[in-house]
Design a protein around this motif. Structure first.
Motif, short mmCIF file in Angstrom:
data_model
loop_
_atom_site.label_atom_id
_atom_site.label_comp_id
_atom_site.label_asym_id
_atom_site.label_seq_id
_atom_site.Cartn_x
_atom_site.Cartn_y
_atom_site.Cartn_z
N ALA A 16 3.95 34.98 -14.77
CA ALA A 16 2.83 34.87 -14.51
C ALA A 16 2.45 34.69 -12.88
N GLN A 17 3.40 33.70 -12.22
CA GLN A 17 3.31 33.26 -10.87
C GLN A 17 4.10 34.46 -10.04
N GLY A 65 -0.82 39.60 -15.97
CA GLY A 65 -1.63 38.96 -16.75
C GLY A 65 -2.72 40.14 -17.16
N ASP A 66 -3.04 40.97 -16.08
CA ASP A 66 -4.13 42.14 -16.13
C ASP A 66 -3.55 43.40 -17.20
N LEU A 67 -2.15 43.44 -16.92
CA LEU A 67 -1.59 44.55 -17.47
C LEU A 67 -1.44 44.23 -18.93
N GLN A 111 -1.65 33.15 -19.86
CA GLN A 111 -2.26 31.93 -19.80
C GLN A 111 -1.59 31.10 -18.49
N GLY A 112 -0.66 31.58 -18.05
CA GLY A 112 0.22 31.07 -16.93
C GLY A 112 -0.72 30.40 -15.69
N ASP A 113 -1.57 31.10 -15.24
CA ASP A 113 -2.81 30.58 -14.21
C ASP A 113 -3.29 29.63 -14.72
N GLN A 114 -3.93 29.66 -16.08
CA GLN A 114 -4.87 28.56 -16.61
C GLN A 114 -4.08 27.31 -16.77
N ILE A 115 -2.85 27.22 -17.11
CA ILE A 115 -2.03 26.36 -17.41
C ILE A 115 -1.44 25.43 -16.25
N ALA A 157 -7.97 37.20 -24.97
CA ALA A 157 -6.54 36.40 -24.82
C ALA A 157 -6.58 35.52 -23.64
N THR A 158 -7.58 35.68 -22.85
CA THR A 158 -7.48 34.55 -21.70
C THR A 158 -8.70 33.66 -22.07
N SER A 159 -9.13 33.37 -22.94
CA SER A 159 -10.32 32.36 -23.54
C SER A 159 -9.77 30.94 -23.59
#
Length: 360
Positions: free
Chosen positions: A31-32, A38-40, A244-248, A312-314
Motif C-alpha cells: 500500500a505504501q 489499492g485502486d487496482l 486498507q493500508g492507508d487507513q491502518i 472493500a475500503t469501508s
C-alpha cells in the motif's frame, strides 16, 4: 496425544503467527510502496465483491471444510451437554456479547461498530482446528462442532445479522445510522463464501471416499490440500492490508479502538467456555474444544460480508481486518493458558486421564 502439541502440525502451521505477521506487513508495504495498488484491487470487483479476495477466501476455507468428517456430525448428539453448551455459547452469548461490547466501545463510530458486530456473528469454522490442536483439545469433538457451526451459520447468520444490525437497535431506540443492512445481501454473501466451500468440502469427502476409500482420502488427499488453507489465508490478508493500508497507518487510534471490544470478547468467551466445560465435567480436552470454538471467530466470513455489503475500503471492512490482527496473538496466548490449566485439571473420566497426564 503427544506431549508436544505442535508435533502434529506442519512447519507452516507451527509458524502461523509469524506468517500472518509477515502477510500483514507485506500488505501494508504494498500500500505504501506501490502507487495505485489499492485502486487496482478495488477495480477488480464483480457485483461489489473483490475477485482477488473472493478467490483467496474460497481457497482458504475449502481445505478445512474438506477435512471435516461429515458422517460423524450425528455423534455429537451422544454428548448433549457439549452440543447444547456449544450452541448456547456460539449463537446466543457470542452475538449478544459482541453487540453489547460494540455499542459500549464504539457508540460514536457506526461503521466500526457494525463491522465488529458482524465479526461477532461469524462463528469460527476454520482456525479453531489449529488452536484446538495446539492446546491438545478433542480433535473429533472439534470436527463435529465445526461441521455443526458450518451448517448452522448458513441457516442463522443472515437472520441474526438482520436482528442485531437493524431490529434490536430500533427496539432500544438507539442510533441506527450505518445499520441499514439488507438481509438478502448478507444471505448472498454467506452462501457464496461459506456455502460454496462447504458444499465443495462435503462433496470432496463423499466422492473421494467412495472412489478411493477413507485411508487414501485422509492420508493422501487431505495432506496435499491442507497447506492451501494457509496459502489462501495469507494471500487474502496481503490483499486486505494492501486495500486498507492507508487507513491502518493513517488511523492507528481507530485500530486501537476497534481492538478494545475484540480483546474483551475473546477473553470473556474463552473463559466462559472453559468454566462451563469444567462445571459440566466435560473433561479438559472437550472443555478446551468448547472454549476455543466459542472464542474464535470466522474473520474470513466477516470480512467477506463486510466487503460485499459495504465495500472493500469501508470502515466495516477495516473492523473485520483488525479481527485477525487481534485474534491470532490473543488465541495463541490462550493456548498456553489452556496448557497451564491442564496441569491442574482433574481427569474426570478414564478416557481423559491420558490427555491430562501427558500434558503434565
Amino acid at each position: 496425544m503427544s506431549n508436544q502439541p505442535t508435533a502434529r502440525l506442519s512447519t507452516l502451521d507451527r509458524w502461523l503467527p509469524a506468517w500472518i505477521g509477515l502477510a500483514m506487513a507485506a500488505g501494508l508495504a504494498l500500500a505504501q510502496l506501490v502507487p495505485g495498488v489499492g485502486d487496482l484491487l478495488t477495480s477488480m470487483e464483480v457485483g461489489g465483491i473483490s475477485v482477488p479476495i473472493a478467490l483467496g477466501l474460497l481457497v482458504m476455507m475449502y481445505p478445512v471444510l474438506a477435512k471435516v468428517r461429515y458422517d460423524r456430525v450425528a455423534a455429537v448428539t451422544g454428548d448433549k451437554r457439549l452440543l447444547v453448551s456449544s450452541l448456547a455459547l456460539n449463537w446466543v452469548l457470542g452475538p449478544a456479547l459482541m453487540f453489547a461490547l460494540a455499542w459500549l466501545f464504539l457508540a460514536d463510530l457506526p461503521e466500526y461498530r457494525t463491522g465488529v458486530i458482524i465479526v461477532g456473528l461469524a462463528r469460527c469454522i476454520a482456525m479453531v482446528v489449529i488452536w484446538n490442536d495446539l492446546a491438545c483439545g478433542d480433535r473429533e469433538a472439534a470436527a463435529v462442532l465445526v461441521a455443526l457451526n458450518s451448517v448452522f451459520q448458513v441457516l442463522a447468520f443472515s437472520a441474526l445479522g438482520y436482528f442485531y444490525l437493524t431490529v434490536l437497535p430500533g427496539w432500544l431506540g438507539w442510533d441506527s445510522q450505518g445499520l441499514d443492512v439488507s438481509m438478502g445481501q448478507i444471505a448472498v454473501n454467506v452462501l457464496v463464501f461459506l456455502g460454496v466451500p462447504l458444499v465443495a468440502g462435503f462433496l470432496s469427502r463423499l466422492i473421494g471416499e467412495r472412489l478411493r476409500g477413507r485411508d487414501w482420502y485422509e492420508e493422501r488427499f487431505v495432506p496435499r490440500i491442507g497447506p492451501w488453507a494457509l496459502y489462501g489465508l495469507l494471500f487474502t490478508i496481503v490483499v486486505l492490508f494492501a486495500l486498507q493500508g492507508d487507513q491502518i497507518t493513517s488511523r492507528p487510534l481507530d485500530v486501537v479502538r476497534i481492538a478494545a471490544p475484540l480483546l474483551a470478547y475473546f477473553a470473556v468467551m474463552w473463559g466462559a467456555g472453559m468454566l462451563l466445560g469444567r462445571m459440566l465435567r466435560l473433561g479438559y480436552a472437550r472443555s478446551t474444544t468448547l472454549a476455543f470454538t466459542a472464542a474464535g471467530n470466522n474473520f474470513e466470513l466477516a470480512i467477506a460480508v463486510a466487503i460485499g455489503t459495504f465495500g472493500a475500503t469501508s470502515g466495516q471492512a477495516l473492523a473485520g481486518v483488525v479481527g485477525p490482527l487481534i485474534e491470532v496473538p490473543v488465541l495463541v496466548g490462550l493456548v498456553y493458558v489452556s496448557l497451564a490449566l491442564a496441569r491442574r485439571w482433574p481427569a474426570d473420566t478414564a478416557a481423559e486421564s491420558p490427555v491430562v497426564e501427558q500434558i503434565r
